[in-house]
Design a protein around this motif. Structure first.
Motif, PDB file in Angstrom:
ATOM      1  N   MET A 126      -3.786   5.012  10.535  1.00 12.40           N
ATOM      2  CA  MET A 126      -3.748   3.595  10.795  1.00 12.40           C
ATOM      3  C   MET A 126      -3.494   2.864   9.470  1.00 12.40           C
ATOM      4  N   LYS A 127      -2.644   1.883   9.496  1.00 11.30           N
ATOM      5  CA  LYS A 127      -2.285   1.116   8.310  1.00 11.30           C
ATOM      6  C   LYS A 127      -3.331   0.054   7.998  1.00 11.30           C
ATOM      7  N   PHE A 128      -3.271  -0.452   6.754  1.00  9.66           N
ATOM      8  CA  PHE A 128      -4.192  -1.500   6.334  1.00  9.66           C
ATOM      9  C   PHE A 128      -4.148  -2.687   7.286  1.00  9.66           C
ATOM     10  N   ALA A 129      -2.951  -3.141   7.645  1.00  5.06           N
ATOM     11  CA  ALA A 129      -2.820  -4.319   8.513  1.00  5.06           C
ATOM     12  C   ALA A 129      -3.578  -4.121   9.825  1.00  5.06           C
ATOM     13  N   GLU A 130      -3.459  -2.934  10.408  1.00  5.79           N
ATOM     14  CA  GLU A 130      -4.148  -2.645  11.667  1.00  5.79           C
ATOM     15  C   GLU A 130      -5.662  -2.588  11.459  1.00  5.79           C
ATOM     16  N   ARG A 131      -6.084  -1.972  10.352  1.00  5.16           N
ATOM     17  CA  ARG A 131      -7.519  -1.880  10.058  1.00  5.16           C
ATOM     18  C   ARG A 131      -8.127  -3.261   9.852  1.00  5.16           C
ATOM     19  N   LEU A 132      -7.411  -4.111   9.135  1.00  2.00           N
ATOM     20  CA  LEU A 132      -7.912  -5.457   8.883  1.00  2.00           C
ATOM     21  C   LEU A 132      -8.145  -6.194  10.195  1.00  2.00           C
ATOM     22  N   LYS A 133      -7.160  -6.187  11.059  1.00  2.00           N
ATOM     23  CA  LYS A 133      -7.290  -6.889  12.337  1.00  2.00           C
ATOM     24  C   LYS A 133      -8.394  -6.259  13.186  1.00  2.00           C
ATOM     25  N   TRP A 139      -1.200 -10.663   6.119  1.00  2.00           N
ATOM     26  CA  TRP A 139      -1.787  -9.352   5.849  1.00  2.00           C
ATOM     27  C   TRP A 139      -1.897  -8.550   7.135  1.00  2.00           C
ATOM     28  N   GLU A 140      -2.339  -9.198   8.214  1.00  2.00           N
ATOM     29  CA  GLU A 140      -2.506  -8.488   9.487  1.00  2.00           C
ATOM     30  C   GLU A 140      -1.174  -8.067  10.103  1.00  2.00           C
ATOM     31  N   ARG A 141      -0.135  -8.795   9.820  1.00  2.00           N
ATOM     32  CA  ARG A 141       1.183  -8.440  10.352  1.00  2.00           C
ATOM     33  C   ARG A 141       1.951  -7.517   9.413  1.00  2.00           C
ATOM     34  N   GLY A 142       1.358  -7.190   8.270  1.00  2.00           N
ATOM     35  CA  GLY A 142       1.998  -6.281   7.330  1.00  2.00           C
ATOM     36  C   GLY A 142       3.125  -6.904   6.547  1.00  2.00           C
ATOM     37  N   LEU A 143       3.199  -8.232   6.539  1.00  2.00           N
ATOM     38  CA  LEU A 143       4.271  -8.909   5.811  1.00  2.00           C
ATOM     39  C   LEU A 143       3.958  -9.009   4.319  1.00  2.00           C
ATOM     40  N   ALA A 145      -8.954  -8.767  -3.639  1.00  2.00           N
ATOM     41  CA  ALA A 145      -9.080  -9.186  -2.246  1.00  2.00           C
ATOM     42  C   ALA A 145      -9.406  -7.989  -1.356  1.00  2.00           C
ATOM     43  N   LEU A 146      -8.820  -6.845  -1.639  1.00  2.00           N
ATOM     44  CA  LEU A 146      -9.112  -5.626  -0.880  1.00  2.00           C
ATOM     45  C   LEU A 146     -10.584  -5.248  -1.027  1.00  2.00           C
ATOM     46  N   VAL A 147     -11.090  -5.326  -2.246  1.00  2.00           N
ATOM     47  CA  VAL A 147     -12.498  -5.023  -2.497  1.00  2.00           C
ATOM     48  C   VAL A 147     -13.384  -6.013  -1.737  1.00  2.00           C
ATOM     49  N   ASP A 148     -13.031  -7.294  -1.784  1.00  2.00           N
ATOM     50  CA  ASP A 148     -13.821  -8.315  -1.094  1.00  2.00           C
ATOM     51  C   ASP A 148     -13.804  -8.095   0.420  1.00  2.00           C
ATOM     52  N   LEU A 149     -12.667  -7.723   0.968  1.00  2.00           N
ATOM     53  CA  LEU A 149     -12.578  -7.440   2.407  1.00  2.00           C
ATOM     54  C   LEU A 149     -13.427  -6.231   2.779  1.00  2.00           C
ATOM     55  N   SER A 152     -15.390   1.229   3.180  1.00  2.00           N
ATOM     56  CA  SER A 152     -14.824   1.597   1.886  1.00  2.00           C
ATOM     57  C   SER A 152     -13.378   1.099   1.781  1.00  2.00           C
ATOM     58  N   THR A 153     -12.908   0.951   0.553  1.00  2.00           N
ATOM     59  CA  THR A 153     -11.510   0.572   0.381  1.00  2.00           C
ATOM     60  C   THR A 153     -10.594   1.672   0.911  1.00  2.00           C
ATOM     61  N   ASP A 154     -10.995   2.934   0.763  1.00  2.00           N
ATOM     62  CA  ASP A 154     -10.196   4.037   1.308  1.00  2.00           C
ATOM     63  C   ASP A 154     -10.059   3.904   2.818  1.00  2.00           C
ATOM     64  N   TYR A 155     -11.145   3.548   3.493  1.00  2.00           N
ATOM     65  CA  TYR A 155     -11.074   3.370   4.948  1.00  2.00           C
ATOM     66  C   TYR A 155     -10.128   2.219   5.281  1.00  2.00           C
ATOM     67  N   MET A 156     -10.276   1.104   4.579  1.00  2.00           N
ATOM     68  CA  MET A 156      -9.432  -0.063   4.865  1.00  2.00           C
ATOM     69  C   MET A 156      -7.959   0.249   4.632  1.00  2.00           C
TER      70      MET A 156
END
Length: 71
Positions: free
Chosen positions: A1-8, A35-39, A46-50, A57-61
């Motif tokens: 799963m990509k970051f965009a998908e994980r974020l959403k 970010w959620e659309r992968g654009l 920001a990744l750490v804050d999310l 973990s950032t690895d999971y995100m």
């Protein structure tokens, strides 16, 4: 799963709307949408804050760690 998908996925799981996350991150709602659309991608900080917001973990995100564990 990509970051965009994980974020959403995490945003919805926690019951947050894009505006809430944007306010927490001190960015625009458009940034969260992009970010959620992968654009676009967030900065490293920001990744750490999310990851802290969602308790992951950032690895999971980023999709490197498939375990759905709390950090």
């Amino acid at each position: 799963m990509k970051f965009a998908e994980r974020l959403k996925e995490q945003r919805i799981k926690h019951g947050y709307n894009q505006q809430y996350v944007a306010n927490y991150m001190r960015v625009s709602q458009v940034s969260i949408s992009n970010w959620e659309r992968g654009l676009k991608e967030p900065s490293y900080q920001a990744l750490v804050d999310l990851s802290q917001l969602f308790g992951k973990s950032t690895d999971y995100m980023l999709g490197f760690d498939e375990k759905n564990e709390e950090k």
